[in-house]
Write a protein that holds these residues in place. Structure first.
Motif, PDB file in Angstrom:
ATOM      1  N   THR A 130       8.298  -5.052  -2.371  1.00 53.73           N
ATOM      2  CA  THR A 130       7.724  -4.178  -3.841  1.00 53.73           C
ATOM      3  C   THR A 130       6.614  -5.292  -3.948  1.00 53.73           C
ATOM      4  O   THR A 130       6.960  -6.425  -4.154  1.00 53.73           O
ATOM      5  CB  THR A 130       8.750  -4.335  -4.804  1.00 53.73           C
ATOM      6  N   THR A 171      -3.648  -3.056  -3.782  1.00 59.46           N
ATOM      7  CA  THR A 171      -2.367  -2.710  -2.807  1.00 59.46           C
ATOM      8  C   THR A 171      -1.147  -2.415  -3.659  1.00 59.46           C
ATOM      9  O   THR A 171      -1.072  -2.923  -4.825  1.00 59.46           O
ATOM     10  CB  THR A 171      -1.938  -3.754  -1.926  1.00 59.46           C
ATOM     11  N   SER A 173       2.927  -1.464  -3.302  1.00 60.25           N
ATOM     12  CA  SER A 173       3.850  -1.054  -2.289  1.00 60.25           C
ATOM     13  C   SER A 173       5.109  -0.833  -3.043  1.00 60.25           C
ATOM     14  O   SER A 173       5.709  -1.933  -4.008  1.00 60.25           O
ATOM     15  CB  SER A 173       4.285  -2.056  -1.370  1.00 60.25           C
ATOM     16  N   THR A 174       5.855   0.355  -3.179  1.00 62.58           N
ATOM     17  CA  THR A 174       7.141   0.447  -3.835  1.00 62.58           C
ATOM     18  C   THR A 174       8.227   0.875  -2.641  1.00 62.58           C
ATOM     19  O   THR A 174       7.969   1.002  -1.476  1.00 62.58           O
ATOM     20  CB  THR A 174       6.910   1.638  -4.846  1.00 62.58           C
ATOM     21  N   ALA A 198       9.120   2.430   2.398  1.00 59.05           N
ATOM     22  CA  ALA A 198       8.150   1.741   1.328  1.00 59.05           C
ATOM     23  C   ALA A 198       6.948   2.612   1.267  1.00 59.05           C
ATOM     24  O   ALA A 198       6.066   2.451   2.309  1.00 59.05           O
ATOM     25  CB  ALA A 198       7.970   0.449   1.363  1.00 59.05           C
ATOM     26  N   THR A 200       3.273   3.279   0.439  1.00 64.46           N
ATOM     27  CA  THR A 200       2.209   2.069   0.249  1.00 64.46           C
ATOM     28  C   THR A 200       0.927   2.863   0.114  1.00 64.46           C
ATOM     29  O   THR A 200       0.362   3.739   0.959  1.00 64.46           O
ATOM     30  CB  THR A 200       2.312   1.242   1.126  1.00 64.46           C
ATOM     31  N   ASN A 202      -3.539   1.938  -1.061  1.00 73.89           N
ATOM     32  CA  ASN A 202      -4.465   0.635  -1.273  1.00 73.89           C
ATOM     33  C   ASN A 202      -5.733   1.647  -1.587  1.00 73.89           C
ATOM     34  O   ASN A 202      -5.803   2.746  -1.855  1.00 73.89           O
ATOM     35  CB  ASN A 202      -4.582  -0.227  -0.374  1.00 73.89           C
ATOM     36  N   ALA A 208      -0.331   7.728  -1.043  1.00 71.30           N
ATOM     37  CA  ALA A 208       0.606   6.746  -0.563  1.00 71.30           C
ATOM     38  C   ALA A 208       1.294   7.270   0.922  1.00 71.30           C
ATOM     39  O   ALA A 208       1.650   8.227   0.960  1.00 71.30           O
ATOM     40  CB  ALA A 208       1.716   6.522  -1.425  1.00 71.30           C
ATOM     41  N   LYS A 211       5.917   3.925   4.750  1.00 74.34           N
ATOM     42  CA  LYS A 211       6.114   2.917   5.834  1.00 74.34           C
ATOM     43  C   LYS A 211       7.638   2.398   5.964  1.00 74.34           C
ATOM     44  O   LYS A 211       8.247   2.200   4.748  1.00 74.34           O
ATOM     45  CB  LYS A 211       5.240   1.527   5.468  1.00 74.34           C
TER      46      LYS A 211
END
Length: 235
Positions: A130, A171, A173-174, A198, A200, A202, A208, A211
């Protein structure tokens, strides 16, 4: 005319009595008969001999041996012996209970340690993946607090270079899903594998993209907390 006295009359008067008339009562047989007559009571009741019980069980006395065991005494434990046996059995029961209780406690403790390590490894992996450009410092500080040893030093050394990149690219990311499994572990150390999905995004990829990461974490117990000492990406 003169009659002479008869001789038979005088003989009858002068001869001694004939002892043959009394032999039946004066001989040895007569003495035996007399003694038997006195020794044998004729007025004794014959039913007095039937009052003696012949069956010990019918008398109701438990101490009297039963038929077939006449003369054999039944063994009975004394109260002192019963108390001694009871005390020994109680001590044995306490010892067995204590042993089983300790074994159960140790097994439960080991199970709790594995569960705690597994949960800690999963959460550390989620925190590591995260990341948000707007909350970079708070995100990375949380990971540093959950790390120790060489990993903590290496991670802290990369933050100075990582922060500008994350901030410039905006960026985000969760973690959508994370699954963890315990490879090995004991009370003080554990190895955990965590799979993470995750999403992600950017600056160049506003939408998103999901990944997938697979991380291996080595954990050690520090005080009451589990901390990561090594973290690697694995295929």
């Amino acid at each position: 005319m003169t009659m002479a006295p008869t001789r038979s009359t005088s003989r009858a008067q002068t001869d001694p009595p004939d002892r043959s008339d009394h032999t039946a009562g004066d001989g040895p047989d007569a003495d035996s008969a007399s003694s038997e007559a006195f020794d044998t009571p004729t007025d004794t009741p014959t039913d007095t001999l039937t009052d003696v019980p012949t069956d010990p069980a019918a008398s109701g006395d438990d101490d009297v041996p039963r038929a077939g065991l006449r003369g054999v005494r039944t063994w009975r434990p004394t109260p002192r012996l019963l108390w001694a046996v009871t005390a020994v059995l109680l001590l044995a029961a306490v010892a067995v209970t204590a042993t089983l209780g300790r074994s159960a406690w140790q097994a439960q403790r080991a199970a709790d340690a594995r569960d705690t390590a597994l949960a800690a490894g999963r959460q550390i992996a989620v925190n590591f993946v995260t990341m948000n450009a707007a909350t970079f410092d708070a995100d990375t500080k949380r990971v540093l607090a959950e790390s120790t040893g060489s990993f903590q030093k290496e991670y802290a050394a990369t933050l100075a270079q990582l922060k500008p990149v994350v901030t410039a690219n905006k960026t985000v990311s969760t973690v959508e899903r994370a699954e963890a499994s315990l490879v090995s572990g004991d009370d003080d150390s554990a190895r955990v594998i965590v799979g993470v999905v995750a999403p992600t995004s950017n600056a160049s990829t506003p939408k998103a993209e999901k990944k997938t990461y697979r991380l291996r974490l080595d954990l050690v117990k520090v005080g009451d907390s589990w901390k990561v000492s090594s973290l690697d990406f694995v295929s």
